[in-house]
Scaffold this motif. Structure first.
Motif, short mmCIF file in Angstrom:
data_model
loop_
_atom_site.label_atom_id
_atom_site.label_comp_id
_atom_site.label_asym_id
_atom_site.label_seq_id
_atom_site.Cartn_x
_atom_site.Cartn_y
_atom_site.Cartn_z
N PRO A 76 71.54 34.75 20.28
CA PRO A 76 71.38 34.78 21.74
C PRO A 76 72.58 34.15 22.44
CG PRO A 76 69.40 33.94 20.69
CD PRO A 76 70.46 34.02 19.62
N ARG A 77 72.92 34.68 23.59
CA ARG A 77 74.01 34.12 24.39
C ARG A 77 73.57 32.74 24.89
NH1 ARG A 77 77.20 37.69 28.44
NH2 ARG A 77 79.01 37.12 27.24
N ASN A 78 74.47 31.78 24.83
CA ASN A 78 74.18 30.39 25.22
C ASN A 78 72.92 29.87 24.52
OD1 ASN A 78 76.39 30.27 27.04
ND2 ASN A 78 75.18 31.40 28.53
N ALA A 79 72.84 30.11 23.23
CA ALA A 79 71.67 29.75 22.45
C ALA A 79 71.43 28.24 22.46
CB ALA A 79 71.84 30.22 21.01
N SER A 80 70.15 27.88 22.58
CA SER A 80 69.76 26.48 22.49
C SER A 80 69.88 26.04 21.03
CB SER A 80 68.32 26.30 22.97
OG SER A 80 67.42 26.94 22.06
N LEU A 81 69.78 24.74 20.80
CA LEU A 81 69.82 24.24 19.43
C LEU A 81 68.69 24.85 18.62
CD1 LEU A 81 70.89 22.45 17.17
CD2 LEU A 81 69.49 20.59 18.11
N GLN A 139 67.21 27.74 19.00
CA GLN A 139 67.53 29.14 18.72
C GLN A 139 68.60 29.24 17.64
OE1 GLN A 139 68.41 30.08 22.86
NE2 GLN A 139 66.88 31.72 22.75
N ARG A 140 69.59 28.37 17.68
CA ARG A 140 70.65 28.38 16.68
C ARG A 140 70.10 28.03 15.30
NH1 ARG A 140 74.54 24.33 18.22
NH2 ARG A 140 75.81 25.12 16.52
N LEU A 141 69.23 27.01 15.24
CA LEU A 141 68.63 26.63 13.97
C LEU A 141 67.83 27.78 13.38
CD1 LEU A 141 67.39 23.03 14.86
CD2 LEU A 141 69.38 23.65 13.45
N GLU A 142 67.02 28.42 14.21
CA GLU A 142 66.21 29.55 13.73
C GLU A 142 67.09 30.70 13.26
OE1 GLU A 142 62.93 32.74 15.42
OE2 GLU A 142 63.26 30.89 16.53
N GLU A 159 79.05 30.86 5.08
CA GLU A 159 78.21 29.68 4.90
C GLU A 159 77.66 29.22 6.24
OE1 GLU A 159 79.64 26.42 2.61
OE2 GLU A 159 80.94 27.72 1.44
N MET A 160 76.52 28.57 6.18
CA MET A 160 75.92 27.99 7.37
C MET A 160 76.81 26.83 7.84
SD MET A 160 72.13 26.27 7.64
CE MET A 160 71.28 27.73 7.09
N PRO A 161 77.02 26.69 9.15
CA PRO A 161 77.81 25.55 9.63
C PRO A 161 77.18 24.23 9.17
CG PRO A 161 77.47 27.14 11.39
CD PRO A 161 76.60 27.56 10.25
N SER A 162 78.02 23.28 8.82
CA SER A 162 77.51 22.02 8.26
C SER A 162 76.60 21.28 9.23
CB SER A 162 78.66 21.13 7.81
OG SER A 162 79.49 20.80 8.88
N ALA A 163 76.90 21.30 10.51
CA ALA A 163 76.05 20.60 11.48
C ALA A 163 74.66 21.22 11.55
CB ALA A 163 76.69 20.62 12.87
N ILE A 164 74.58 22.54 11.45
CA ILE A 164 73.30 23.24 11.46
C ILE A 164 72.54 22.91 10.17
CG2 ILE A 164 72.18 25.50 11.40
CD1 ILE A 164 73.27 24.83 14.16
N ARG A 165 73.21 22.97 9.03
CA ARG A 165 72.57 22.66 7.75
C ARG A 165 72.02 21.24 7.76
NH1 ARG A 165 71.80 24.70 3.15
NH2 ARG A 165 73.25 26.42 3.40
#
Length: 60
Positions: free
Chosen positions: A14-19, A21-24, A37-43
């Motif tokens: 999604p555009r301007n995704a919330s945290l 939404q990004r996690l999901e 790979e998944m970004p380290s901050a998200i992981r």
């Protein structure tokens, strides 16, 4: 690894995704596509929430 083009077309970030939404999105992406790979901050956030298991790479 190879991109799952069909999955990406059906599941745009999604555009301007919330945290949340990004996690999901990244959790679903990890299961359905191997293009990167998944970004380290998200992981790390998903690990902290107990939603995915830590990897050797994320613990290092």
């Amino acid at each position: 690894m190879k991109i799952n083009r069909e999955w990406h077309l059906a599941h745009p970030m999604p555009r301007n995704a919330s945290l949340e939404q990004r996690l999901e999105w990244h959790a679903e992406h990890e299961v359905n596509c191997g293009c990167r790979e998944m970004p380290s901050a998200i992981r790390k956030e998903l690990e902290a929430r107990g939603l995915i298991a830590p990897t050797a790479r994320s613990l290092g």
